[in-house]
Each structure stands twice: as structure tokens, then as C-alpha cells.
Design an enzyme around this catalytic site. Structure first.
Site, PDB file in Angstrom:
ATOM      1  CB  SER A 249     -18.369 -46.243  74.363  1.00 17.33           C
ATOM      2  OG  SER A 249     -17.531 -47.127  73.666  1.00 17.33           O
ATOM      3  CG  ASP A 250     -15.361 -44.575  68.342  1.00 15.48           C
ATOM      4  OD1 ASP A 250     -16.342 -44.222  67.671  1.00 15.48           O
ATOM      5  OD2 ASP A 250     -14.280 -44.918  67.830  1.00 15.48           O
ATOM      6  CE  LYS A 251     -20.296 -48.529  64.383  1.00 15.84           C
ATOM      7  NZ  LYS A 251     -19.447 -49.561  63.713  1.00 15.84           N
TER       8      LYS A 251
ATOM      9  CB  VAL B 272     -20.427 -41.177  70.262  1.00 14.36           C
ATOM     10  CG1 VAL B 272     -20.270 -39.992  69.339  1.00 14.36           C
ATOM     11  CG2 VAL B 272     -21.197 -40.768  71.515  1.00 14.36           C
TER      12      VAL B 272
END
Length: 607
Positions: A316-318, A488
Site C-alpha cells: 500500500s502507498d502511504k 511503500v
């Protein structure tokens, strides 16, 4: 054509020379036309699939092929009821799939229409507005607040800009850029105005390479669902052919009525084909797509629903995914006998609400939340100097009745430099370091009265991008279901670790360099050992705590140096098997670019 990274290493003059660009006049129309023929339009090429092809591929493949054979055989033996039912199921499946895809494509078209359409360009000595797709390398353009950067550009003149490139790199705050820096295509200008030269367009831009990676993934990968359906179809075809062959051979040896046997074989073939399977699967997944649509999710391919249900590692992106993508005030720390109310009041007076600056907006939100808005109206800003990367602070002249004073906010070290020696700078800097290690961005606030010689330090204001309210519970639920969640992000390691800890992901966060096999951890450990040994040698009577503090300071300096340099070619890098192991064991990665994200997913799929 040179890569964007190559132009980052060149000076402004070298870049202009390499692109044969004139900063004063821009390109001549004839030259621009020639380059447009050479490089093509500044747009991501999109091959739109014809409606005929979209309909045709719904009837192509093992399962549709078997159903079509079943329909044909039913027509041959004149079983028109079966033929009608089979055709209805075949057409229903194709219609549902086509309808869902069309809805998703229409939604995506609306989003694409919001991208950059025009640019302010210098041609033949005059600025003019043209379609962004007509930009070519060497064009001189002007970028200003609110603009979407139309191509990868090198900034060549002006004071500074602040660019929001979170969609590309995942950084939670706008990045300050000055002359000589590169601004990426599709980043948003939040502040400032500068001249720039176009260095790359279309697929050669940073954004274009990201699109190319997505396209590559789509070309190379068939979903697990598609593979399973194809496998089932092939299996049924083989079994059906095998059984039909046995029946026909047996009938020949037994001298049966071949016409009757052929009819029986056709009926068997029709019965063996799962004519309702595609329709049932499509209806089931369409219901799922409608449920996801209610939650603002666009499903462009029905098979992606089943594919998502089968994942065991979720990367997952932050920024904007796990976090709210907006800065929030943490716990303000006043100094010198001042209160939190005073600190927040002066912070607001050193800001301008109408500027909508992402750093200043949370200050006014805090003021409203604590009910200090009325107190703020007693003061009037007579002059305001916005933040710039040179001074690294804002400044305002404020009037309240007959009283006039100066208030400033900005980088803590800069603000401390304006204050007198009556404050304990070591204590304040120590607090700033603590906040930095936790991933907070810290602002210093100070005030100067007319009679004072220097500023009075009021306190520190820590800011951070908070997690979304449902992020922690969602991650906990995902982990309970057996998912391995990895974060990520393009932000630095300190911020990544802080958010990962808060959300319960873990603190085993790696630098993106580890993905390329160029880890510098061994060198940092070596630096710590050497600095500890040297300090003990030079100061044998020093305490263990002081030695650790000294080594810690040296390590921080080494880490900062490594951020700006590349490891030499002779340095031994990790083997690919070690990189895969690092990716599997990591809780997340920081300072990543889109190509790093692709690498992570690719390696996990092959592991």
C-alpha cells in the site's frame, strides 16, 4: 534523447546548450514544427479499442468457443430450445462484461480530461498559450501557482516554486525547487512562478515511464482467474474430445447406426459444455463491482475483483491512502514561559489563511478548534512576506491597537539564529532532533517587539500527516485475514517508520536503495564502529553515554552524505536472491519511485 536524470546533473547553461534553446526568445515556429515531427506530440499514446474488437473478444477463448460449438451442434440436431437458451446465456455474459467495462472507461475518461491541457510558452520572443500536447524539448515555458506541469522541465529563472509531486513520489508535502532543479510532469505548482525549459515529453517523462510500467504489467500478466477459466476450458475440451472419440470408435467396431451415434455424441458434447458458467461468473462479479462502486472504486475489468480476493501480500502507498494527505498540528511545545495559546496565536499571525498553504492551513484549523478565532481578529497584518527556500521562513508586521511588532515562523535552526543567547539552544535543538526521528516536520515561532534587539523564541510547532481514521482497523482486519501488509512510500525513513508504527505495520522499513542492491548499511555500521573507537582513543575518560551520543551524531552525518552520493562502481552489491529476501522480510520501503514499486511487486510475484 537524454533521460530526465541526465539533465538533473547538468547546469542551466549546459542544459540550454544541449537542447539548443534560447532563454530570451524561445524556439522559432519552424524549429518547433521540426521538433514536433521528430519527438511527436506531448501526450501519452492511447490506443482506443474499437467497439467491434471489444465485442468480438467476448466471444473468443476456450469457454466461449465451447459454448458457440454447443449452440452450433444444437442447431445441427435441431434442438431449438437448447439453441435459444445457450445463445441467451452467451449474449448475457457478453453484455454484462461489456456494460461494466464501458462504465469504468467513461469514468476514467472524465478523470483524464482533468489533466493538463494548455501551457504558457515562449515562441519567437512572445509568450502565448498553446495546447500542452504541442510542447517539444527545448521549449521555454512559464509555470505558476495552480498549474499542472505539462512536461519534465528544468527550472532556469525565477525565485522558487513549491511543487506537489505526491502522486508521483508519495511525498506528503510540496517540494521547494529553485533554479537548476527539475520539475516532473503532472506535478502541481502550489506556490511561486518560474521560467523553465522542457527537457522531455510524453513517454520520456517521469510520469510517462510510470504509465509505461503499468502498460507493461497489463501486457505481461493474465489474472489468476483468467488462467483458471482457460485451464478449465482446455480440460473440458480434451475430456469431451476423448469421450466422443471412444464412443465413435466403439460404435464403428459394433456396427451401430452411425447417424444415431452421431446424434448421441452431439448431445454428450452439448451436455459437457458449461454454458451457464460465464454468465454466472459475470453476474456474480458485476454485483461485486456495483458494491465497490458505492465505495467510490472504479472496476475497469471484472476479473480484477477475483484477483484482488486472492492476494496474500498487499503493498500500500502511504500518502493519501493510509494517511489523510494533509498536515495536522501535533502537540505544540512552548519555551521561555510562554503558553500553547500564545504559540498558536503567533503562528497564525505569521501565516496567511487565504494562501491555502498546506503548512499554514492546519494552524488555522487548530485555532478554530480551540476557539482562538475571536482573539485573532484583534490583530491586523500590515505586511506579510511568504516563505521562500532562501530565507526558509515567513514574516509579518502585526498591529494591535497602538502596538506594532514583528512575528516570524520557519525552519527551527533559522528562527533560533534570529534569537538572542538568553535561550537554551541545545535544549530546543535536541527537541527538534527528537521530533525529526519520529517523522515530524517542526516549525519555530518567534516574536520581536519594537524595543527589542533580537527575536524572542516562543516555541516549536510539530506537524505531521495523520493516518486516516479507518487505516489502523482496516490493516488489523487485513492481517487477521492472513494478508501481509507492506507500506511503500516516497517519504523519508523517519516518517515511514513513525506511520508504520502507529498503524501496527511494523518498523522494519528499508531504504529504496536496498531494492537496487546498493545498501549502505554496512558502511554506516563501519562508520559507527570507527567513530566510537576514535572518540574513546582521543577521550579515554569520557562516559559511555557521551561516546554513544558522539557516534550517533557521526552516523547521522554519514547518512545525510549517502543521500546525495552514489556508491562507487567497485562496491559489491547484493545478489537478486538477497534482494527478494529483503523484500519479503520488510514491513515497508521509503524514498521509492514508481519503478521501485513495480520492482517490489514483480519480485514478490516471482518469489
Amino acid at each position: 534523447m537524454a533521460k530526465t536524470e541526465d539533465y538533473e546533473k547538468l547546469s542551466v547553461d549546459e542544459t540550454l546548450k544541449a537542447l539548443q534553446a534560447d532563454m530570451e526568445k524561445g524556439l522559432a515556429p519552424e524549429e518547433a514544427k521540426k521538433r514536433l515531427e521528430q519527438y511527436g506530440y506531448n501526450e501519452i499514446p492511447e490506443k482506443e479499442e474499437s467497439i467491434f474488437h471489444r465485442v468480438f473478444r467476448r466471444f473468443w477463448g476456450p469457454i466461449p468457443g465451447m459454448i458457440e460449438v454447443a449452440a452450433l451442434l444444437s442447431a445441427v440436431v435441431r434442438r431449438w430450445e437448447d439453441f435459444t437458451i445457450i445463445m441467451i446465456l452467451l449474449l448475457t455474459n457478453a453484455f454484462i462484461d461489456l456494460w461494466q467495462e464501458s462504465k469504468a472507461l467513461n469514468a476514467l475518461k472524465v478523470l483524464k480530461n482533468k489533466l493538463a491541457k494548455q501551457a504558457l510558452i515562449l515562441r519567437d520572443g512572445k509568450f502565448q498559450t498553446v495546447d500542452a500536447k504541442e510542447l517539444v524539448p527545448g521549449d521555454i515555458i512559464k509555470v505558476k501557482i495552480g498549474d499542472l506541469v505539462p512536461a519534465d522541465v528544468k527550472l532556469i529563472a525565477g525565485d522558487y516554486i513549491q511543487a506537489d509531486q505526491s502522486a508521483l513520489t508519495g511525498e506528503s508535502l510540496p517540494v521547494s525547487k529553485m533554479v537548476g532543479d527539475v520539475a516532473y510532469s503532472n506535478s502541481i505548482i502550489k506556490q511561486g512562478e518560474m521560467l523553465a525549459v522542457v527537457i522531455n515529453t510524453a513517454l520520456n517523462t517521469f510520469f510517462g515511464k510510470t504509465v509505461a510500467l503499468v502498460a507493461k504489467a497489463q501486457r505481461e500478466e493474465k489474472s489468476h482467474f483468467q488462467k483458471a477459466v482457460i485451464h478449465i476450458g482446455n480440460y473440458l475440451i480434451i475430456i469431451t474430445i476423448f469421450l466422443a472419440a471412444i464412443i465413435l470408435i466403439t460404435a464403428m467396431f459394433r456396427h451401430e447406426d452411425m447417424l444415431e451415434i452421431l446424434r448421441f455424441t452431439l448431445i454428450l458434447t452439448v451436455a459437457a459444455i458449461p454454458v451457464a458458467l460465464p454468465a454466472v461468473l459475470s453476474v456474480t462479479m458485476a454485483v461485486g463491482a456495483m458494491s465497490l462502486a458505492k465505495k467510490q472504486a472504479i472496476v475497469s475489468r471484472l476479473v480484477s475483483i477475483e484477483e484482488l480476493a486472492g492476494v496474500d501480500v498487499l503493498c500500500s502507498d502511504k500518502t493519501g491512502t493510509l494517511t489523510q494527505n494533509r498536515m495536522t498540528v501535533s502537540d505544540p511545545v512552548p519555551f521561555g514561559g510562554h503558553t500553547v495559546q500564545e504559540l498558536m496565536l503567533y503562528a497564525a499571525l505569521a501565516s496567511k489563511e487565504e494562501n491555502k498553504d498546506p503548512i499554514e492551513t492546519p494552524i488555522f484549523e487548530y485555532i478554530q478548534k480551540t476557539g482562538q478565532t475571536k482573539e485573532l481578529t484583534r490583530y491586523q497584518q500590515t505586511k506579510f512576506t511568504p516563505f521562500d527556500p532562501v530565507s526558509k521562513r515567513t514574516e509579518a508586521i502585526v498591529k494591535s491597537g497602538d502596538k506594532t511588532f514583528l512575528v516570524t515562523k520557519g525552519a527551527s535552526q533559522v528562527i533560533l539564529g534570529l534569537c538572542g543567547e538568553q535561550i537554551n539552544q541545545e535544549e530546543i535543538l535536541g527537541k527538534v532532533e527528537d521530533f525529526a526521528e519520529k517523522g515530524f516536520r517542526t516549525l519555530g515561532i518567534a516574536v520581536k517587539q519594537p524595543e527589542a534587539e533580537s527575536f524572542d523564541f516562543i516555541g516549536l510547532l510539530p506537524l505531521f500527516d495523520p493516518p486516516r481514521e479507518d487505516s489502523k482497523s482496516t490493516i488489523k482486519e487485513a492481517m487477521a485475514l492472513g494478508l501481509d501488509v507492506k507500506m511503500v512510500t516516497g517519504d523519508n525513513i523517519a516518517i515511514a517508520k513513525q506511520i508504520a508504527n502507529v498503524l501496527g505495520i511494523g518498523d522494519n522499513i528499508f531504504d529504496a536503495r536496498d531494492l537496487r542492491g546498493a545498501s549502505n548499511k554496512e558502511l554506516i555500521i563501519l562508520g559507527k564502529i570507527i567513530s566510537t573507537a576514535v572518540f574513546k582513543k582521543l577521550s579515554p575518560d569520557v562516559s559511555e553515554r557521551d561516546t554513544e551520543e558522539f557516534a550517533k551524531g557521526v552516523v547521522k552525518d554519514i547518512e545525510k552524505e549517502f543521500e546525495n552520493i552514489e556508491l562507487p562502481k567497485g562496491y559489491v552489491k547484493r545478489h537478486e536472491s538477497e534482494i527478494i529476501s529483503v523484500i519479503e522480510e520488510a514491513d515497508g520501503f521509503a524514498q521509492v519511485f514508481p519503478e521501485d514499486k513495480y520492482l517490489i511487486v514483480d519480485r514478490l510475484q516471482k518469489a
